[in-house]
Design an enzyme around this catalytic site. Structure first.
Site, mmCIF file in Angstrom:
data_model
loop_
_atom_site.group_PDB
_atom_site.id
_atom_site.type_symbol
_atom_site.label_atom_id
_atom_site.label_comp_id
_atom_site.label_asym_id
_atom_site.label_seq_id
_atom_site.Cartn_x
_atom_site.Cartn_y
_atom_site.Cartn_z
ATOM 1 N N SER A 189 29.912 48.690 29.218
ATOM 2 C CA SER A 189 30.696 49.426 30.090
ATOM 3 C C SER A 189 31.605 50.480 29.347
ATOM 4 O O SER A 189 32.025 50.256 28.230
ATOM 5 C CB SER A 189 31.327 48.372 31.087
ATOM 6 O OG SER A 189 32.145 47.616 30.322
ATOM 7 N N GLU B 263 34.999 52.963 29.744
ATOM 8 C CA GLU B 263 36.318 53.181 30.381
ATOM 9 C C GLU B 263 36.704 54.766 30.049
ATOM 10 O O GLU B 263 37.154 55.168 28.870
ATOM 11 C CB GLU B 263 37.288 52.295 29.823
ATOM 12 C CG GLU B 263 38.843 52.371 30.642
ATOM 13 C CD GLU B 263 39.609 51.408 30.547
ATOM 14 O OE1 GLU B 263 39.366 50.166 30.509
ATOM 15 O OE2 GLU B 263 40.944 51.694 30.066
ATOM 16 N N HIS C 157 33.193 46.107 26.863
ATOM 17 C CA HIS C 157 33.629 47.073 27.437
ATOM 18 C C HIS C 157 34.341 48.038 26.525
ATOM 19 O O HIS C 157 35.076 47.880 25.539
ATOM 20 C CB HIS C 157 34.987 46.725 28.147
ATOM 21 C CG HIS C 157 35.565 47.581 29.249
ATOM 22 N ND1 HIS C 157 34.872 48.064 30.321
ATOM 23 C CD2 HIS C 157 36.756 48.296 29.466
ATOM 24 C CE1 HIS C 157 35.585 48.902 30.973
ATOM 25 N NE2 HIS C 157 36.730 48.999 30.341
HETATM 26 C C1 LIG Z 1 41.397 46.254 30.638
HETATM 27 C C2 LIG Z 1 42.641 46.924 30.801
HETATM 28 C C3 LIG Z 1 42.821 47.867 31.751
HETATM 29 C C4 LIG Z 1 44.080 48.503 31.909
HETATM 30 N N1 LIG Z 1 44.052 49.739 32.695
HETATM 31 C C5 LIG Z 1 45.509 50.222 33.154
HETATM 32 C C6 LIG Z 1 45.371 51.368 33.968
HETATM 33 O O1 LIG Z 1 44.245 51.751 34.525
HETATM 34 N N2 LIG Z 1 46.594 51.947 34.222
HETATM 35 C C7 LIG Z 1 47.652 51.324 33.665
HETATM 36 O O2 LIG Z 1 48.905 51.865 34.040
HETATM 37 N N3 LIG Z 1 47.785 50.358 32.706
HETATM 38 C C8 LIG Z 1 46.589 49.501 32.680
HETATM 39 N N4 LIG Z 1 46.515 48.690 31.687
HETATM 40 C C9 LIG Z 1 47.632 48.084 31.036
HETATM 41 C C10 LIG Z 1 48.594 47.144 31.992
HETATM 42 O O3 LIG Z 1 48.782 47.724 33.269
HETATM 43 C C11 LIG Z 1 49.480 46.452 31.268
HETATM 44 O O4 LIG Z 1 49.141 45.702 30.100
HETATM 45 C C12 LIG Z 1 50.644 45.600 31.878
HETATM 46 O O5 LIG Z 1 51.856 45.765 31.428
HETATM 47 C C13 LIG Z 1 50.333 44.562 32.300
HETATM 48 O O6 LIG Z 1 49.382 44.267 33.673
HETATM 49 P P1 LIG Z 1 48.723 42.965 34.000
HETATM 50 O O7 LIG Z 1 47.998 43.409 35.373
HETATM 51 O O8 LIG Z 1 48.210 42.247 33.127
HETATM 52 O O9 LIG Z 1 49.977 42.491 34.753
HETATM 53 P P2 LIG Z 1 50.646 40.919 35.017
HETATM 54 O O10 LIG Z 1 49.587 40.074 35.273
HETATM 55 O O11 LIG Z 1 51.716 41.308 36.189
HETATM 56 O O12 LIG Z 1 51.364 40.471 33.690
HETATM 57 C C14 LIG Z 1 52.430 41.249 33.040
HETATM 58 C C15 LIG Z 1 53.399 40.376 32.473
HETATM 59 O O13 LIG Z 1 53.849 39.554 33.360
HETATM 60 C C16 LIG Z 1 53.695 38.127 33.076
HETATM 61 N N5 LIG Z 1 53.340 37.449 34.504
HETATM 62 C C17 LIG Z 1 52.181 37.390 34.924
HETATM 63 N N6 LIG Z 1 52.387 37.032 36.229
HETATM 64 C C18 LIG Z 1 53.552 36.343 36.391
HETATM 65 C C19 LIG Z 1 54.566 35.645 37.046
HETATM 66 N N7 LIG Z 1 54.092 35.147 38.321
HETATM 67 N N8 LIG Z 1 55.604 34.987 36.776
HETATM 68 C C20 LIG Z 1 56.328 35.662 35.741
HETATM 69 N N9 LIG Z 1 55.472 36.310 34.789
HETATM 70 C C21 LIG Z 1 53.994 36.681 35.107
HETATM 71 C C22 LIG Z 1 52.426 37.931 32.098
HETATM 72 O O14 LIG Z 1 52.277 36.839 31.436
HETATM 73 C C23 LIG Z 1 52.558 39.288 31.477
HETATM 74 O O15 LIG Z 1 53.407 39.003 30.139
HETATM 75 C C24 LIG Z 1 45.305 47.987 31.244
HETATM 76 C C25 LIG Z 1 45.314 47.002 30.315
HETATM 77 C C26 LIG Z 1 44.026 46.483 30.267
HETATM 78 C C27 LIG Z 1 43.743 45.108 29.237
#
Ligand SMILES: Cc1cc2nc3c(=O)[nH]c(=O)nc-3n(C[C@H](O)[C@H](O)[C@H](O)COP(=O)(O)OP(=O)(O)OC[C@H]3O[C@@H](n4cnc5c(N)ncnc54)[C@H](O)[C@@H]3O)c2cc1C
Length: 295
Positions: A14, A16, A267
Site C-alpha cells: 500500500s 500513502e 505500507h
Molecule cells: C500510519 C499513520 C498515519 C498517520 N496519519 C496522519 C494523518 O493523516 N494526519 C495527521 O495529522 N497525523 C497522522 N499521523 C500521526 C498521528 O496523528 C500522531 O502520531 C498522533 O500524535 C497520535 O495519533 P494516534 O491516533 O496514535 O492517537 P492516540 O491513540 O490518541 O494516542 C496519542 C497518545 O495518547 C496516548 N493515549 C491513547 N489513548 C489514551 C487514553 N485513553 N488515555 C491516556 N492516554 C492515551 C497514546 O499512548 C499516545 O501517547 C499518522 C500516524 C501513523 C502512524
C-alpha cells in the site's frame, strides 16, 4: 472493498500520499499515484492535514482515485482541533462518496497545547473516534501504532495498553509509524501478540529522501536512526541524489527482510515522490515502470 477482506486473502502493498496545501498542488499527487499504479498497490491512503486544514482535498483525492484509478482507498481521519460534529460530518461525506475505509487518528497536538487535552469538545483519543465510527458508520477501520513508542507515552507498556484500546474499540488492522531498524517492528509485534492483539500489523516504511528531512521526521516522531545509517547520512550530507539512493538501498533491504519474515503487507510513506518507492518495488521484483529521477 474493506481492506480487512483484502488482508484476509493476500499480503498487501500500500502507498500513502498527502494532500497539497493549495489546489495548484493536486497534479503532483495524481502524478505520483499514476506512476505507482502499474505496481498494482492493494490500496492507497491519503493523509489528513493537521487540524483538518486540508480536509476537502483529502476527500477529493480519495474519491477521484477510487473512481478514476480504480484503486481501493483509505481516507485518513483525525479528530484533534475539531468538534465531534465536524468529524462526524467529514465521515458522513466520505461515506456518501462511496469510501469504504478510514484510518482513525487523533492527529498531532498543536504546539503549545497541553498533552492529552481535548480541543473544541472533540474526541480526546483515536480510540474514542474509532468507537464513534463503529457506532455510526460501516467503514473498514485502521489505526496507528508505534514500534518505538509514541512520544507522549510514559513507557512501552502504557503505549501497548493504548494500542490495545484502539483495537478493542474496533480497529481491523494497524499501521506502524516509520522505523529504520526492523528489530523494533519484530519486537513490537511479539509484544502486541503477547498482550492479546491479533489483528494484522502493517510495517510503515519511509524511504529516506534527504538528510535534513529524515532527521526532522525522526526527531518529531521519536524513531531512531541506526548508527551505521546515521554515519552514511553524515557522509552524504546535503547531496540529495546520493541520500535518495542510500534511502532506496536501505528500504529495499528493510522490506526484503520484512517480507521474508512473513509480514501481512508493507505500507509505503510515498510523500508524493514516486521515484524511491517504484525503485524499491522494482528491486523486489514487482513489475512496473520506474519513475523519473526527482519525481
Ligand atoms: C500510519 C499513520 C498515519 C498517520 N496519519 C496522519 C494523518 O493523516 N494526519 C495527521 O495529522 N497525523 C497522522 N499521523 C500521526 C498521528 O496523528 C500522531 O502520531 C498522533 O500524535 C497520535 O495519533 P494516534 O491516533 O496514535 O492517537 P492516540 O491513540 O490518541 O494516542 C496519542 C497518545 O495518547 C496516548 N493515549 C491513547 N489513548 C489514551 C487514553 N485513553 N488515555 C491516556 N492516554 C492515551 C497514546 O499512548 C499516545 O501517547 C499518522 C500516524 C501513523 C502512524
Amino acid at each position: 472493498m474493506r481492506i480487512k477482506e483484502i488482508l484476509d486473502s493476500k499480503r498487501t502493498i500500500s502507498c500513502e500520499f498527502f494532500p497539497p496545501k493549495t489546489a495548484d498542488g493536486m497534479d503532483v499527487v495524481f502524478r505520483a499515484v499514476d506512476r505507482l499504479q502499474p505496481f498494482n498497490p492493494d490500496f492507497v491512503s491519503v493523509t489528513y492535514g493537521a487540524g483538518g486544514s486540508t480536509r476537502g482535498f483529502t476527500e477529493e483525492i480519495v474519491t477521484k482515485i477510487k473512481s478514476e484509478a480504480q484503486l481501493e482507498v483509505m481516507a485518513h481521519q483525525t479528530c484533534v482541533g475539531q468538534t465531534q460534529e465536524e468529524v462526524h460530518d467529514s465521515l458522513a461525506r466520505l461515506e456518501a462518496a462511496g469510501i469504504e475505509n478510514v484510518i482513525a487518528l487523533r492527529g498531532d497536538l498543536p504546539q503549545g497545547d497541553n498533552v492529552g487535552a481535548p480541543a473544541k469538545s472533540g474526541f480526546s483519543h483515536a480510540s474514542d473516534l474509532i468507537g464513534h465510527i463503529r457506532g455510526n458508520f460501516d467503514f473498514g477501520v485502521a489505526a496507528a501504532c508505534y514500534p518505538e513508542g509514541h512520544t507522549e507515552s510514559a513507557d512501552l507498556d502504557a503505549d501497548m495498553e493504548h494500542t490495545k484500546l484502539r483495537v478493542s474499540q474496533g480497529a481491523d488492522f494497524l499501521i506502524t509509524q516509520l522505523f529504520y531498524n526492523n528489530n523494533h517492528y519484530f519486537d513490537f509485534v511479539e509484544r502486541a501478540q503477547k498482550s492479546g492483539i491479533n489483528v494484522p500489523i502493517l510495517p510503515g516504511v519511509l524511504p529516506i529522501l534527504t538528510t535534513s528531512q529524515v532527521r526532522r521526521f525522526t526527531t518529531l516522531c521519536g524513531a531512531k536512526i541506526p548508527p551505521e545509517l546515521d554515519k552514511q547520512l553524515d557522509k552524504f550530507g546535503e547531496d540529495d541524489d546520493a541520500v535518495r539512493e542510500l534511502g532506496v538501498e536501505h528500504a529495499t533491504r528493510q522490506v526484503r527482510e520484512l517480507w521474508d519474515a512473513g509480514v501481512p503487507g508493507v505500507h509505503f510513506y510515498v510523500l508524493n515522490r514516486s521515484y524511491s518507492v517504484s525503485k524499491i518495488l522494482a528491486n523486489l521484483g514487482l513489475k512496473g515502470h520506474t519513475a523519473l529521477a526527482g519525481e
